[in-house]
Structure formats: structure tokens, C-alpha cells
Design a protein around this motif. Structure first.
Motif, PDB file in Angstrom:
ATOM      1  N   TYR A 225       0.744  -1.219   0.258  1.00  0.00           N
ATOM      2  CA  TYR A 225       0.142   0.046   0.121  1.00  0.00           C
ATOM      3  C   TYR A 225       0.916   1.173   0.077  1.00  0.00           C
ATOM      4  CZ  TYR A 225      -2.897  -3.699   1.947  1.00  0.00           C
ATOM      5  OH  TYR A 225      -3.273  -4.953   2.295  1.00  0.00           O
TER       6      TYR A 225
ATOM      7  N   GLU B 134      -5.163   0.545   5.815  1.00  0.00           N
ATOM      8  CA  GLU B 134      -5.436  -0.877   4.939  1.00  0.00           C
ATOM      9  C   GLU B 134      -4.993  -2.167   5.991  1.00  0.00           C
ATOM     10  OE1 GLU B 134      -6.639  -1.587   2.298  1.00  0.00           O
ATOM     11  OE2 GLU B 134      -6.621   0.380   0.907  1.00  0.00           O
TER      12      GLU B 134
ATOM     13  N   SER C  94      -2.151   5.413   3.018  1.00  0.00           N
ATOM     14  CA  SER C  94      -3.370   4.193   3.094  1.00  0.00           C
ATOM     15  C   SER C  94      -2.879   3.244   4.077  1.00  0.00           C
ATOM     16  CB  SER C  94      -3.962   3.990   1.972  1.00  0.00           C
ATOM     17  OG  SER C  94      -3.137   3.351   1.147  1.00  0.00           O
ATOM     18  N   MET C  95      -1.658   2.949   4.170  1.00  0.00           N
ATOM     19  CA  MET C  95      -1.201   1.768   4.755  1.00  0.00           C
ATOM     20  C   MET C  95      -1.606   1.421   6.242  1.00  0.00           C
ATOM     21  SD  MET C  95       1.202   0.057   7.000  1.00  0.00           S
ATOM     22  CE  MET C  95       2.871   0.779   7.391  1.00  0.00           C
TER      23      MET C  95
END
Length: 433
Positions: free
Chosen positions: A119, A127, A123-124
Motif C-alpha cells: 500500500y 489498510e 493508506s497503509m
């Protein structure tokens, strides 16, 4: 992963102190005594760690007022034995940041992101289910084993090893400071395993102005930290160069605030975290705008030994605080230096591997899956369930004590007392508490 805890193996705690000796304490002792930061209050309400209640929550001050103690300013005095609920909560929180590395690491050989993060930085955390963590990822970190084993995507052998993240403004109000966090995953790829097995001590020499040849570290970990792969488009220098550059940038950005530097890793990642902590302190980069030392804390999960006695002594001298969370059944925590380590007082002890920091020992083993002894999820799972286990064990101990008093009051024979205690013990074990 669901964690199965053998009731015959009590979770244990190792005594605090950088020169501590091993001391086992049953889980009932964890529940029986309040945390150091909560001990000034007589009330013992509940705190939720994960999904479990912990005695003594409302009795403690907020994290924002005691964060330095939780980060090891006093070497976790009276916080490890018995385990402070507040410290337990923070260990779990940092462990989950490390677990995010595994969740985000792409091991699909057909993927264009193979050996990288799945990602983007923005957004990591969301996610992997940590969107509400209150931290923002600022940089991805890559490391290069000093071993040439081509992959199907080319000859680049640099791998995504972790990330740098910083507390948001909202989190700062809760934490009491701007926390700069670096999280490292553990060993996954073959080249990393090979690098881990080099197991020879070599001078760290990270400060060119003062090489300190007596400060030695394991050569495989050092190579992961300092090697560079110029063919990789992501890395932009060695793991060390990436980290020092980003941390210097963040320290300068927040130089007028209260700052902490937290380094957390599992297995091999804990070795990189400790090397980074030593490196920052040795170079004197952990200084804020008023030239005050910024505290450096390492949370090590299932970490091996990293260096010799000279390395340990220098880390202590520089004020690098290390909390080692270990499973006593985890063989990785006994490497390298199985035979020659800090437990031997030998003339050549300077050439022996030595653990650094304060140890918090857990005790779990799942016969059906021996690999769980080193699994990070198992470490976190036990810490999350610790308060519940401690509460149940304390209640069991209190029940036995009441039974003994009752039997003594009735002046029954000693053998009846022993039999009653034995039956209660069997009941407690059968209920898996």
C-alpha cells in the motif's frame, strides 16, 4: 492467530534492571499489586487493554503525565514486576505497529510490489486496520542483505523492512509528546536468514570521529543496516542513511515540541531498532531545539543478542532504553552466543554476546504449532490476555486462601486441608485459568 496458553506454564516476569538476574513471578502477582504509576491511589477500577479489563485503571494518572516513566526513564522501576497495566497497554500498542509490517509486506511473487509494501504511505495503516492509531506514515524503509541472490524481478535485493511514522496533533494531546516511531518487521526472505546466521562480532564504527573498536555488533545485522543497493529505485541509500535522514528531518520539524523516539521491532527487526537507537545516540542526533536529549526507547519483541559487553555498556552510557519482551521458550532470543554470553564471567567476556536492557519474560508453548513460540501475534495475544489470566488466577488463589481459613477455623485434620487445596487446584486447571 488464536493463542493457546498451557495452564501448566505460568506467564513470568524477569526482574527489572540493566544488570538484572532472572526471577520468575506468577501471573497472580501481576493482579495482586498495582502498577507503579497507580500505586498512590487506593481505588482499583478497571482499564480495557484490547478487550480485557485490567485492575487499577482509574487509579492511574493519564499517559500524558507519566509517559517518560512508561518509556523507561527509570528503567521501568516497579513497572515490570509486577507488570503495570499502563506499560502492558503501550507494549501491545507498539507491538501492533510492528505487526502491521507483516500485514503490509507483499510476498506474492506475481505482484509488481513483490518484496515491497502493498500500500501507499497515506493508506497503509488504514489498510491493515490501524486507521485510528493517531499516527501518520512519513517514510518507508528498505534494507539490503550484503548477499547477492537474484530474484525473479531482477537483481535488486533491497527489501521493504519497515516504516517511519509520527503522532498526529490529536494523538500528541493523549500521549503528552510528539512520538516519532520506527517499526521494523522480522526475518522473512532467504537472504535475510543467511545474513542472520553470519554470527560474528565486528566493530560497529558508526561514528567516524570516534570509532570505538571495543563496541562490537553482529556482522549480519550490521550489514543489513549499512549495506546499499544502488540498483533499487526505492531505497535511496542504505537502511541507515534512509533512517538518519528522515529522523533528522522530523526532529528538526518538531524541534520546539516535546519529542520521544520509539523504535520497535520483532526478531531481526528488533536488532535493527537497537542499532538505530545506538547510532542516533552515539552521533548525538537526538537533540531538540533547546539542545536537550530526546529520549530513545527500543521495544524488542523476540529479539536476539546484537552485540558484546562494550556495546551494552555504551548503550547504557548513552541512555538508550531497551525493553525486551521475550518468550522463555523462544530459541531466537538465545542467539547468537548460545554458549558464550552474559551469563558467563570469562576473561574474554568482551568477545561474548550480551543482551541489552530490561527483560519482560512471557512463557507460552503450543505443542501443535511449535512455530508459535517466535510468532509476534502470539506475543501480542498473550499480553492482551494477561490481565484476564492474572485476574482469574488471583481469584483462584483468594478462593484457596479462604478455604484454608475456613478449614482451620473448623479445626479439621491437615490431610483434609491438603486434599481440599488439591481439588481446588485441579478445578482451576481444568477451567484453564
Amino acid at each position: 492467530m488464536a493463542l493457546s496458553i498451557n495452564p501448566a506454564l505460568n506467564p513470568s516476569i524477569v526482574s527489572r534492571g540493566l544488570r538484572s538476574q532472572r526471577l520468575r513471578v506468577s501471573a497472580s502477582a501481576v493482579a495482586a499489586a498495582p502498577s507503579s504509576v497507580a500505586s498512590r491511589s487506593a481505588s482499583v477500577p478497571a482499564l480495557v487493554v484490547g478487550t480485557h479489563a485490567v485492575p487499577g485503571a482509574n487509579a492511574r494518572p493519564p499517559l500524558s503525565s507519566v509517559w517518560r516513566e512508561v518509556q523507561g526513564a527509570d528503567d521501568w522501576e516497579d513497572m515490570v514486576e509486577p507488570l503495570s497495566p499502563l506499560l502492558c497497554e503501550e507494549i501491545v500498542r507498539y507491538g501492533e505497529f510492528v505487526a502491521a509490517c507483516y500485514k503490509a509486506f507483499d510476498l506474492d511473487q506475481a505482484s509488481r510490489r513483490y518484496l515491497n509494501c502493498k500500500y501507499g504511505k497515506g493508506s497503509m495503516l488504514r489498510e491493515v486496520g490501524m486507521g485510528g492509531s493517531g499516527y501518520e506514515v512519513t517514510k518507508y524503509i528498505y534494507a539490503t542483505p550484503d548477499i547477492s541472490i537474484p530474484t525473479q524481478t531482477g537483481t535488486c535485493c533491497s527489501r521493504w523492512i519497515g516504516y517511519v511514522t509520527v503522532a498526529s496533533d490529536d494523538a500528541v494531546r493523549r500521549l503528552g509528546r510528539r512520538d516519532i516511531l520506527v517499526a521494523f518487521r522480522g526475518t522473512v526472505t532467504n537472504t535475510e536468514w543467511i545474513a542472520n546466521f553470519m554470527s560474528s562480532l565486528t566493530p560497529a564504527r558508526l561514528d567516524p570521529h570516534d570509532p570505538r573498536p571495543d563496541v562490537k555488533v553482529e556482522s549480519g545485522f550490521l550489514s543489513l543496516y549499512t549495506s546499499d543497493d544502488s540498483t533499487c529505485k526505492f531505497s535511496g541509500g542504505s537502511c541507515r542513511e534512509q533512517l538518519l535522514s528522515e529522523l533528522a528531518r522530523l526532529i528538526h520539524k518538531y524541534k520546539d515540541e516535546e519529542i520521544s523516539i520509539t523504535l520497535a521491532g520483532h526478531s531481526m527487526g528488533s536488532s535493527l531498532a537497537l542499532l538505530l537507537g545506538y547510532d542516533l545516540a552515539e552521533l548525538g542526533l537526538n537533540r531538540d531545539g533547546s539542545n536537550r536529549d530526546i529520549p530513545i526507547t527500543v521495544y524488542s519483541f523476540g529479539g536476539p543478542r546484537v552485540g558484546n559487553l562494550g556495546f551494552k555498556d555504551r548503550c547504557e552510557e548513552l541512555g538508550v532504553k531497551v525493553l525486551r519482551v521475550v518468550n522463555v521458550n523462544d530459541p531466537v532470543t538465545k542467539l547468537p552466543g548460545v554458549f558464550f554470553n552474559e551469563n558467563f564471567r570469562l576473561p574474554w567476556s568482551c568477545s561474548c554476546y550480551t543482551h541489552v536492557g530490561v527483560e519482560l519474560a512471557l512463557d507460552f508453548f503450543k505443542m501443535k504449532n511449535p512455530a508459535c513460540v517466535h510468532d509476534l501475534d502470539a506475543y501480542i495475544g498473550l499480553l492482551k490476555s494477561w490481565p484476564k489470566m492474572a485476574k482469574m488466577k488471583k481469584e483462584g488463589a483468594d478462593f484457596i486462601s479462604r478455604m484454608r481459613k475456613l478449614l482451620r477455623a473448623e479445626k479439621l485434620e491437615a490431610w483434609l486441608l491438603l486434599e481440599a487445596s488439591r481439588q481446588v487446584g485441579n478445578l482451576v486447571q481444568s477451567l484453564r485459568i
